[in-house]
Design an enzyme around this catalytic site. Sequence first.
Site, PDB file in Angstrom:
ATOM      1  N   ASP A 122       0.842  -1.196   0.000  1.00 16.64           N
ATOM      2  CA  ASP A 122       0.000   0.000   0.000  1.00 16.64           C
ATOM      3  C   ASP A 122       0.880   1.250   0.000  1.00 16.64           C
ATOM      4  O   ASP A 122       2.014   1.205   0.486  1.00 16.64           O
ATOM      5  CB  ASP A 122      -0.860   0.074   1.270  1.00 16.64           C
ATOM      6  CG  ASP A 122      -1.736  -1.142   1.442  1.00 16.64           C
ATOM      7  OD1 ASP A 122      -2.117  -1.734   0.420  1.00 16.64           O
ATOM      8  OD2 ASP A 122      -2.015  -1.473   2.596  1.00 16.64           O
TER       9      ASP A 122
HETATM   10  N1  URA Z   1      -0.974  -5.892   4.089  1.00 15.56           N
HETATM   11  C1  URA Z   1      -1.461  -4.649   4.125  1.00 15.56           C
HETATM   12  O1  URA Z   1      -2.436  -4.381   4.797  1.00 15.56           O
HETATM   13  N2  URA Z   1      -0.831  -3.711   3.410  1.00 15.56           N
HETATM   14  C2  URA Z   1       0.270  -3.947   2.678  1.00 15.56           C
HETATM   15  O2  URA Z   1       0.804  -3.038   2.043  1.00 15.56           O
HETATM   16  C3  URA Z   1       0.754  -5.257   2.651  1.00 15.56           C
HETATM   17  C4  URA Z   1       0.117  -6.213   3.373  1.00 15.56           C
END
Ligand code: URA
Length: 247
Positions: free
Chosen positions: A116
């Site tokens: 993310d």
């Molecule tokens: N899980 C999440 O919530 N975000 C990420 O970026 C990777 C794994």
Amino acid sequence: MRLGRYLAHAGVASRRAAEEIVRAGRVTVDGESVRDPARDVDERHAVAVDGRPLAGAEPRVVIALHKPTGVVSTARDTHGRPTVVELVGSALQAPEAGRERATSGRLRVYPVGRLDVDTSGLILLTNDGELANALLHPSRGVPRTYVARVGGGPVHQAAVQALRSGVRLDDGPTAPARVRRLGPGRLELTVHEGRKRQVRRMCEAVGHPVLALSRTRFGPLSLGGLRAGESRVLSVAEVERLRRLGP
Ligand code: URA
């Protein structure tokens, strides 16, 4: 150049025969089966016939990047935010990659999966589409380890246990995970799936919203000494270890 012509130039077969080979589904481009002989390709694509890469194809490279928050895990961003691909530009100019640049110009690499925009940590980039697909395939269950700073007060054993055995999310229950408390409000989680915002949703589901999230390991690789924004080209031995990760 059209794929059929590209194969003919590489000496695979005559133009017409090469087009038939493509239509028969024997050709992959960046690891993806392609049946259209008109597909546009160049030497930066990884083209393989019957699983064998074309000789003279671009050398393969895998890069480990410590992604900072605020950077998107795509090759391009419509909102103009910095991308992981832009960040590794300097790694591709590192001495280890010099040979590749000399033979084929700037390498085109893609992120292996996503983090993310508000997650930091280890992400791989590669021009080896087959390796990327293999690493992301659910059957491999490549372990990913995250450190999360969470809210919601002290994390009790019941929440840890629930995260370990699997929590119910709107796209189905999560598989068993390794979870340990690192300190008040800090958890380490190792998951074998790569679902969207998975760790955030898991923690939220047990009453502990994530305040900050970082990936510290991907398969056999760890962030090591990489600081946020830094990247390095993996050694041949490290890439071999990635290739051998089995289901
Ligand atoms: N899980 C999440 O919530 N975000 C990420 O970026 C990777 C794994």
